[in-house]
Design an enzyme around this catalytic site. Sequence first.
Site, PDB file in Angstrom:
ATOM      1  N   ALA A  59       0.833  -1.206   0.000  1.00 28.93           N
ATOM      2  CA  ALA A  59       0.000   0.000   0.000  1.00 28.93           C
ATOM      3  C   ALA A  59       0.864   1.250   0.000  1.00 28.93           C
ATOM      4  O   ALA A  59       2.047   1.214   0.341  1.00 28.93           O
ATOM      5  CB  ALA A  59      -0.921   0.006   1.219  1.00 28.93           C
ATOM      6  N   THR A  60       0.249   2.372  -0.378  1.00 28.61           N
ATOM      7  CA  THR A  60       0.941   3.657  -0.350  1.00 28.61           C
ATOM      8  C   THR A  60       0.034   4.701   0.288  1.00 28.61           C
ATOM      9  O   THR A  60      -1.190   4.535   0.356  1.00 28.61           O
ATOM     10  CB  THR A  60       1.305   4.158  -1.766  1.00 28.61           C
ATOM     11  N   SER A  62      -1.098   8.356  -0.664  1.00 31.88           N
ATOM     12  CA  SER A  62      -1.089   9.138  -1.902  1.00 31.88           C
ATOM     13  C   SER A  62      -0.297  10.426  -1.733  1.00 31.88           C
ATOM     14  O   SER A  62      -0.095  10.921  -0.622  1.00 31.88           O
ATOM     15  CB  SER A  62      -2.523   9.482  -2.318  1.00 31.88           C
ATOM     16  N   ASP A 117     -10.108  -0.685   5.295  1.00 34.12           N
ATOM     17  CA  ASP A 117      -8.963  -1.262   4.603  1.00 34.12           C
ATOM     18  C   ASP A 117      -8.972  -2.754   4.878  1.00 34.12           C
ATOM     19  O   ASP A 117      -9.369  -3.192   5.966  1.00 34.12           O
ATOM     20  CB  ASP A 117      -7.661  -0.632   5.117  1.00 34.12           C
TER      21      ASP A 117
END
Length: 232
Positions: A59-60, A62, A117
Amino acid sequence: MAWRCTGKTNVELINNMSNHNIISTEIAAAAMGKVDRANFVIRTSEAYEDSPQSIGHGATISAPHMHAFAVERLLPFLHPGARVLDVGSGSGYLTAVLHHLVSPPSGQSQGKVVGIDHIPELVDWSRSNLAKEGLGAALEEGKIEMVVGDGRQGYAADGPYDAIHVGAASPTLPQPLIDQLKAPGKMFIPIGTYSQAVWEIEKDVNGKVKKKEYMGVLYVPLTDAEKQKSGH
């Protein structure tokens, strides 16, 4: 121009985005200014760079300019008392920004932001990050809720939502998210696989859905947990 917005501090980062018209409203600037991005990244020395950063588990977080763009596009629906869904909430950063918009401290109507998530470790980390940011009480009072689940299916238990933000690229537009959008309501979502673009999905008071494509982007895919962890 977004790459020029990197700052040495959170204040400088927000000011740079305002100076380049990425942030165009005072209310968005104020909300983003209340949340220190350093509390939501792994490498704090790079917290104020205007670029996406890995937060582990495929995951990142943004880039700040994309968060700013999303907030500005959703802003008409981020009023005090609004209910908001943040799909792919990751480290919890944008969830915190959205909270300040819908639950202001001035005694106005208090809203709710649900972050969802499918990586349990990220949800646990996001709760810790929010507490570190000083939002532990908001979690305890239910003004912010972080849940583990498949964001592609939304979170019907707290819907419908005035606004939905999706922080990963879906191959197609998920029908459950459209169904959980209020009438009126608006969704910000990247769509596509190899070629991606941000789409704005707006439902009017009669339930009619309009779709508008904005700029091309590059997001991590909105997929299941195992594929995300394996990089597919």
